[in-house]
Design a protein around this motif. Structure first.
Motif, PDB file in Angstrom:
ATOM      1  N   LYS A  18       5.631  45.281  34.888  1.00 26.07           N
ATOM      2  CA  LYS A  18       6.496  44.133  34.622  1.00 26.07           C
ATOM      3  C   LYS A  18       5.880  43.180  33.607  1.00 26.07           C
ATOM      4  O   LYS A  18       4.676  42.913  33.644  1.00 26.07           O
ATOM      5  N   LEU A  19       6.716  42.674  32.722  1.00 29.39           N
ATOM      6  CA  LEU A  19       6.220  41.717  31.747  1.00 29.39           C
ATOM      7  C   LEU A  19       7.275  40.658  31.451  1.00 29.39           C
ATOM      8  O   LEU A  19       8.479  40.873  31.665  1.00 29.39           O
ATOM      9  N   THR A  20       6.807  39.527  30.967  1.00 26.30           N
ATOM     10  CA  THR A  20       7.690  38.434  30.576  1.00 26.30           C
ATOM     11  C   THR A  20       7.318  37.966  29.186  1.00 26.30           C
ATOM     12  O   THR A  20       6.140  37.760  28.883  1.00 26.30           O
ATOM     13  N   VAL A  21       8.325  37.814  28.337  1.00 26.37           N
ATOM     14  CA  VAL A  21       8.133  37.225  27.016  1.00 26.37           C
ATOM     15  C   VAL A  21       8.760  35.833  27.064  1.00 26.37           C
ATOM     16  O   VAL A  21       9.936  35.683  27.406  1.00 26.37           O
ATOM     17  N   THR A  22       7.960  34.835  26.736  1.00 23.54           N
ATOM     18  CA  THR A  22       8.467  33.465  26.826  1.00 23.54           C
ATOM     19  C   THR A  22       9.095  33.029  25.512  1.00 23.54           C
ATOM     20  O   THR A  22       8.717  33.495  24.434  1.00 23.54           O
ATOM     21  N   CYS A  23      10.059  32.121  25.613  1.00 26.51           N
ATOM     22  CA  CYS A  23      10.698  31.528  24.448  1.00 26.51           C
ATOM     23  C   CYS A  23      10.925  30.060  24.754  1.00 26.51           C
ATOM     24  O   CYS A  23      11.451  29.714  25.829  1.00 26.51           O
ATOM     25  N   SER A  24      10.567  29.214  23.807  1.00 27.31           N
ATOM     26  CA  SER A  24      10.738  27.789  24.003  1.00 27.31           C
ATOM     27  C   SER A  24      11.202  27.143  22.709  1.00 27.31           C
ATOM     28  O   SER A  24      10.740  27.502  21.634  1.00 27.31           O
ATOM     29  N   GLN A  25      12.143  26.181  22.834  1.00 26.27           N
ATOM     30  CA  GLN A  25      12.620  25.452  21.657  1.00 26.27           C
ATOM     31  C   GLN A  25      12.506  23.950  21.924  1.00 26.27           C
ATOM     32  O   GLN A  25      12.677  23.502  23.059  1.00 26.27           O
ATOM     33  N   ASN A  26      12.245  23.207  20.850  1.00 26.78           N
ATOM     34  CA  ASN A  26      12.005  21.767  21.002  1.00 26.78           C
ATOM     35  C   ASN A  26      13.115  20.919  20.386  1.00 26.78           C
ATOM     36  O   ASN A  26      12.906  19.755  20.039  1.00 26.78           O
ATOM     37  N   MET A  27      14.319  21.498  20.255  1.00 28.44           N
ATOM     38  CA  MET A  27      15.403  20.807  19.556  1.00 28.44           C
ATOM     39  C   MET A  27      16.551  20.408  20.483  1.00 28.44           C
ATOM     40  O   MET A  27      17.588  19.960  20.013  1.00 28.44           O
TER      41      MET A  27
END
Lengths: 117, 109
Positions: A18-27
């Protein structure tokens, strides 16, 4: 600086781990989406989210999960990765789709290259 | 049939040439049309965006949408070596974005 960040940028793993790819936005964008890019197939949408707690399937959702518990984050989860999920993954955000001016503000992350052995 | 069709190229032109990139789409409900530029090992960046039919110009770039024929075009005037990249068209009705496969453009000095 407006940006979409993804982590990790590169990942080599084995089938079933199992794996997780993170995504984050600051807008403070409402819309976030995950794509995979494969040679000859272009960008294909995996999942998208219109807002917090609102997610929906794209064209190739099989084998993936997502969650949107807060506006800035939209992680992609592979519960049991397989070799056919080896690909280049992009996260993107759009301010608020559905109005004529909204698509002017959209950003893609730098990509995550995933290899599943 | 794919919802958006795009010639993968590569398209090779000399510096200074006018470049024409094209896509066709099948769903008449699509209203928003976009062009992205993607450099090698980078994420796509929005280049041009058009709502409904018509032309839009931004510097050396012109985007054109003809909804009657379901045809999307991007023109690049006075092309430069720095324009060498893959160009992706995309369209959407509201929620799902659908992309073409991308056209690789090579501009030689």
């Amino acid at each position: 600086e407006a940006q979409v960040t993804q982590n990790p940028r590169y990942l080599i793993t084995v089938t079933g781990k199992k794996l997780t790819v993170t995504c984050s936005q600051n807008m403070n964008h409402e819309y976030m989406s995950w794509y995979r890019q494969d040679p000859g197939l272009g960008l294909r949408q995996i999942y998208y989210s219109m807002n917090v707690e609102v997610t929906d399937k794209g064209d190739v959702p099989e084998g993936y999960k997502v969650s949107r518990k807060e506006k800035r984050n939209f992680p992609l989860i592979l519960e049991s990765p397989s070799p056919n999920q080896t690909s280049l993954y992009f996260c993107a955000s759009i301010a608020r789709p559905g109005t004529p001016s909204s698509y002017n503000e959209q950003f893609f992350g730098p990509g995550t290259r995933l290899t599943v052995l | 049939q794919k919802e958006v069709e795009q010639d993968p190229g590569p398209l090779s032109v000399p510096e200074g040439a006018i470049v024409s990139l094209n896509c066709t789409y099948s769903n008449s409900a699509f209203q928003y049309f976009m062009w992205y530029r993607q450099y090698s090992r980078k994420g796509p960046e929005l280049l041009m965006y058009t709502y409904s039919s018509g032309n839009k110009e931004d510097g050396r770039f012109t985007a054109q949408v003809d909804k009657s024929s379901k045809y999307i075009s991007l023109f690049i005037r006075d092309s430069q070596p720095s324009d060498s990249a893959t160009y992706l068209c995309a369209t959407t009705g509201f929620q799902k974005l659908v992309f073409g496969t991308g056209t690789r453009l090579l501009v030689s000095p």
